[in-house]
Design a protein around this motif. Structure first.
Motif, PDB file in Angstrom:
ATOM      1  N   ILE A 163       0.843  -1.204   0.000  1.00  0.00           N
ATOM      2  CA  ILE A 163       0.000   0.000   0.000  1.00  0.00           C
ATOM      3  C   ILE A 163       0.873   1.247   0.000  1.00  0.00           C
ATOM      4  O   ILE A 163       0.666   2.177  -0.793  1.00  0.00           O
ATOM      5  CB  ILE A 163      -0.941  -0.003   1.218  1.00  0.00           C
ATOM      6  CG1 ILE A 163      -1.975  -1.131   1.093  1.00  0.00           C
ATOM      7  CG2 ILE A 163      -1.653   1.345   1.363  1.00  0.00           C
ATOM      8  CD1 ILE A 163      -2.757  -1.382   2.362  1.00  0.00           C
ATOM      9  N   ASP A 164       1.861   1.273   0.874  1.00  0.00           N
ATOM     10  CA  ASP A 164       2.734   2.440   1.006  1.00  0.00           C
ATOM     11  C   ASP A 164       3.533   2.689  -0.267  1.00  0.00           C
ATOM     12  O   ASP A 164       3.837   3.845  -0.603  1.00  0.00           O
ATOM     13  CB  ASP A 164       3.670   2.251   2.198  1.00  0.00           C
ATOM     14  CG  ASP A 164       4.424   3.518   2.555  1.00  0.00           C
ATOM     15  OD1 ASP A 164       3.774   4.565   2.744  1.00  0.00           O
ATOM     16  OD2 ASP A 164       5.669   3.466   2.639  1.00  0.00           O
ATOM     17  N   ASN A 165       3.866   1.629  -0.979  1.00  0.00           N
ATOM     18  CA  ASN A 165       4.649   1.761  -2.205  1.00  0.00           C
ATOM     19  C   ASN A 165       3.798   2.031  -3.436  1.00  0.00           C
ATOM     20  O   ASN A 165       4.323   2.114  -4.554  1.00  0.00           O
ATOM     21  CB  ASN A 165       5.489   0.500  -2.440  1.00  0.00           C
ATOM     22  CG  ASN A 165       6.622   0.364  -1.445  1.00  0.00           C
ATOM     23  OD1 ASN A 165       6.997   1.333  -0.766  1.00  0.00           O
ATOM     24  ND2 ASN A 165       7.183  -0.826  -1.329  1.00  0.00           N
ATOM     25  N   GLY A 166       2.497   2.155  -3.249  1.00  0.00           N
ATOM     26  CA  GLY A 166       1.629   2.503  -4.370  1.00  0.00           C
ATOM     27  C   GLY A 166       1.169   1.342  -5.219  1.00  0.00           C
ATOM     28  O   GLY A 166       0.543   1.560  -6.268  1.00  0.00           O
ATOM     29  N   VAL A 167       1.439   0.119  -4.796  1.00  0.00           N
ATOM     30  CA  VAL A 167       1.057  -1.051  -5.595  1.00  0.00           C
ATOM     31  C   VAL A 167      -0.453  -1.104  -5.794  1.00  0.00           C
ATOM     32  O   VAL A 167      -0.943  -1.513  -6.855  1.00  0.00           O
ATOM     33  CB  VAL A 167       1.557  -2.340  -4.915  1.00  0.00           C
ATOM     34  CG1 VAL A 167       1.034  -3.584  -5.628  1.00  0.00           C
ATOM     35  CG2 VAL A 167       3.085  -2.350  -4.862  1.00  0.00           C
ATOM     36  N   TYR A 168      -1.208  -0.649  -4.794  1.00  0.00           N
ATOM     37  CA  TYR A 168      -2.667  -0.727  -4.856  1.00  0.00           C
ATOM     38  C   TYR A 168      -3.320   0.613  -5.196  1.00  0.00           C
ATOM     39  O   TYR A 168      -4.542   0.738  -5.036  1.00  0.00           O
ATOM     40  CB  TYR A 168      -3.205  -1.215  -3.514  1.00  0.00           C
ATOM     41  CG  TYR A 168      -2.900  -2.658  -3.194  1.00  0.00           C
ATOM     42  CD1 TYR A 168      -3.526  -3.701  -3.863  1.00  0.00           C
ATOM     43  CD2 TYR A 168      -1.996  -2.981  -2.185  1.00  0.00           C
ATOM     44  CE1 TYR A 168      -3.252  -5.027  -3.551  1.00  0.00           C
ATOM     45  CE2 TYR A 168      -1.723  -4.306  -1.861  1.00  0.00           C
ATOM     46  CZ  TYR A 168      -2.355  -5.327  -2.555  1.00  0.00           C
ATOM     47  OH  TYR A 168      -2.084  -6.640  -2.257  1.00  0.00           O
ATOM     48  N   ASP A 169      -2.565   1.576  -5.650  1.00  0.00           N
ATOM     49  CA  ASP A 169      -3.158   2.897  -5.860  1.00  0.00           C
ATOM     50  C   ASP A 169      -4.378   2.857  -6.771  1.00  0.00           C
ATOM     51  O   ASP A 169      -5.356   3.585  -6.542  1.00  0.00           O
ATOM     52  CB  ASP A 169      -2.115   3.864  -6.425  1.00  0.00           C
ATOM     53  CG  ASP A 169      -1.208   4.432  -5.343  1.00  0.00           C
ATOM     54  OD1 ASP A 169      -1.387   4.078  -4.166  1.00  0.00           O
ATOM     55  OD2 ASP A 169      -0.303   5.223  -5.688  1.00  0.00           O
ATOM     56  N   ASP A 170      -4.356   2.051  -7.811  1.00  0.00           N
ATOM     57  CA  ASP A 170      -5.507   1.950  -8.712  1.00  0.00           C
ATOM     58  C   ASP A 170      -6.543   0.947  -8.230  1.00  0.00           C
ATOM     59  O   ASP A 170      -7.604   0.800  -8.856  1.00  0.00           O
ATOM     60  CB  ASP A 170      -5.038   1.553 -10.119  1.00  0.00           C
ATOM     61  CG  ASP A 170      -4.168   2.623 -10.770  1.00  0.00           C
ATOM     62  OD1 ASP A 170      -4.368   3.810 -10.450  1.00  0.00           O
ATOM     63  OD2 ASP A 170      -3.299   2.265 -11.588  1.00  0.00           O
ATOM     64  N   LEU A 171      -6.232   0.266  -7.135  1.00  0.00           N
ATOM     65  CA  LEU A 171      -7.104  -0.794  -6.628  1.00  0.00           C
ATOM     66  C   LEU A 171      -7.505  -0.542  -5.181  1.00  0.00           C
ATOM     67  O   LEU A 171      -8.013  -1.448  -4.513  1.00  0.00           O
ATOM     68  CB  LEU A 171      -6.375  -2.146  -6.713  1.00  0.00           C
ATOM     69  CG  LEU A 171      -5.791  -2.531  -8.081  1.00  0.00           C
ATOM     70  CD1 LEU A 171      -4.842  -3.717  -7.917  1.00  0.00           C
ATOM     71  CD2 LEU A 171      -6.905  -2.867  -9.054  1.00  0.00           C
ATOM     72  N   LEU A 172      -7.283   0.675  -4.711  1.00  0.00           N
ATOM     73  CA  LEU A 172      -7.430   0.942  -3.279  1.00  0.00           C
ATOM     74  C   LEU A 172      -8.870   0.772  -2.811  1.00  0.00           C
ATOM     75  O   LEU A 172      -9.115   0.305  -1.695  1.00  0.00           O
ATOM     76  CB  LEU A 172      -6.919   2.347  -2.952  1.00  0.00           C
ATOM     77  CG  LEU A 172      -6.499   2.599  -1.504  1.00  0.00           C
ATOM     78  CD1 LEU A 172      -5.370   1.664  -1.097  1.00  0.00           C
ATOM     79  CD2 LEU A 172      -6.074   4.053  -1.311  1.00  0.00           C
ATOM     80  N   VAL A 173      -9.826   1.147  -3.651  1.00  0.00           N
ATOM     81  CA  VAL A 173     -11.230   0.996  -3.262  1.00  0.00           C
ATOM     82  C   VAL A 173     -11.558  -0.477  -3.031  1.00  0.00           C
ATOM     83  O   VAL A 173     -12.156  -0.849  -2.016  1.00  0.00           O
ATOM     84  CB  VAL A 173     -12.157   1.594  -4.327  1.00  0.00           C
ATOM     85  CG1 VAL A 173     -13.604   1.193  -4.058  1.00  0.00           C
ATOM     86  CG2 VAL A 173     -12.050   3.112  -4.348  1.00  0.00           C
ATOM     87  N   GLY A 174     -11.150  -1.323  -3.958  1.00  0.00           N
ATOM     88  CA  GLY A 174     -11.447  -2.750  -3.812  1.00  0.00           C
ATOM     89  C   GLY A 174     -10.751  -3.367  -2.632  1.00  0.00           C
ATOM     90  O   GLY A 174     -11.338  -4.189  -1.907  1.00  0.00           O
TER      91      GLY A 174
END
Length: 284
Positions: free
Chosen positions: A53-64
């Protein structure tokens, strides 16, 4: 997948493995959040998800991702003394990570943050399993983790003064409703005080709004204000510990809220009232 696989991921600094789809990895880590083995739950699943999360891996998937974690708050809700608490508690920590990522990168719509906040608050106030450290299984710490998540929520740019007042009331309710036979003995009042300070640092609430909040906690934390037909210290321990922790934060913590001088006086008065017998000058 064996724990040996995840040991390799951990040894590589939690770099995202390239041999499996992210969805599969996330689903497995989510299941691992409910493990009764602390090395799996605390040592692998939580830090892996938090790092990604901190590294932005989920930035486009954060809602899910956040929706999945919020759903985890209801797994076994209402149970006490069972292993389902680990999934709920550590789901709350990942929700906190999602909120903190949004606080810095502004990735979520306000409606989604409010939705998660409602779900967090409902879980926090209805969670019955308030164990801290569980022998042989490690930290459950649902109240502490919930406070962390509410603190992250309080930092959201989507919340303002009215919502901050509600969050403080939720923290107070958790303190005053704690059953006397289930004391918060693993530092939870300190974590709740830390969360309250995060909200207070938003500087949206004046002492006129905060004074009744402190007095409510003080009234619940006074062991000398009622009949003596029962142990008065057990039901007042959590609110009293919170008042003392809040005093420490206001006195010593960096970046105090703008209301610090007046609020500190309010807290001191609450402590004086709830510790009156100890503060009398002895005479001979």
């Amino acid at each position: 997948m064996s724990i040996g696989y995840w040991d390799q991921v951990q040894a590589a600094g939690f770099e995202v493995p390239s041999d499996r789809p992210l969805d599969d990895l996330t689903a497995e880590l989510t299941t691992m959040l409910g493990s009764t083995r602390p090395e799996v739950r605390d040592g692998t699943a939580y830090p892996a998800l938090a790092t990604w999360i901190d590294n932005g891996v989920y930035d486009d998937l954060l809602v899910g991702l956040g929706d999945g974690m919020v759903a985890g708050l209801s797994v076994g809700l209402g149970e006490s003394g069972t292993d389902t608490v680990f999934r709920r508690s550590f789901s709350a920590l990942i929700v906190a990570e999602c909120l903190e990522r949004d606080n810095s990168q502004h990735l979520l719509p306000g409606g989604k943050v409010m939705e998660w906040g409602d779900r967090l608050a409902t879980w926090f106030l209805t969670e019955r399993d308030t164990r801290g450290f569980v022998p042989g299984k490690g930290w459950a710490h649902a109240v502490a983790h919930g406070a962390d998540a509410l603190g992250a929520l309080g930092e959201s740019p989507h919340l303002a003064g009215a919502e901050h007042a509600v969050l403080l009331d939720i923290l107070a309710e958790r303190l005053v409703q704690q059953p006397a036979d289930e004391p918060l003995g693993a530092g939870e009042p300190d974590r709740i005080a830390a969360a309250a300070m995060v909200i207070l640092r938003r500087n949206t609430l004046g002492v006129d709004a905060l004074e009744p909040w402190v007095h409510r906690i003080g009234a619940a934390g006074n062991p000398f204000g009622g009949p003596v037909d029962h142990d008065p210290f057990a039901p007042t321990a959590a609110p009293q510990a919170f008042l003392r922790a809040l005093f420490v934060h206001l006195s010593l913590a960096p970046d105090p809220p703008t209301v610090r001088p007046d609020l500190l006086l309010v807290v001191i008065e609450a402590l004086r009232m709830t510790n009156a017998p100890y503060l009398r000058v002895a005479t001979r």
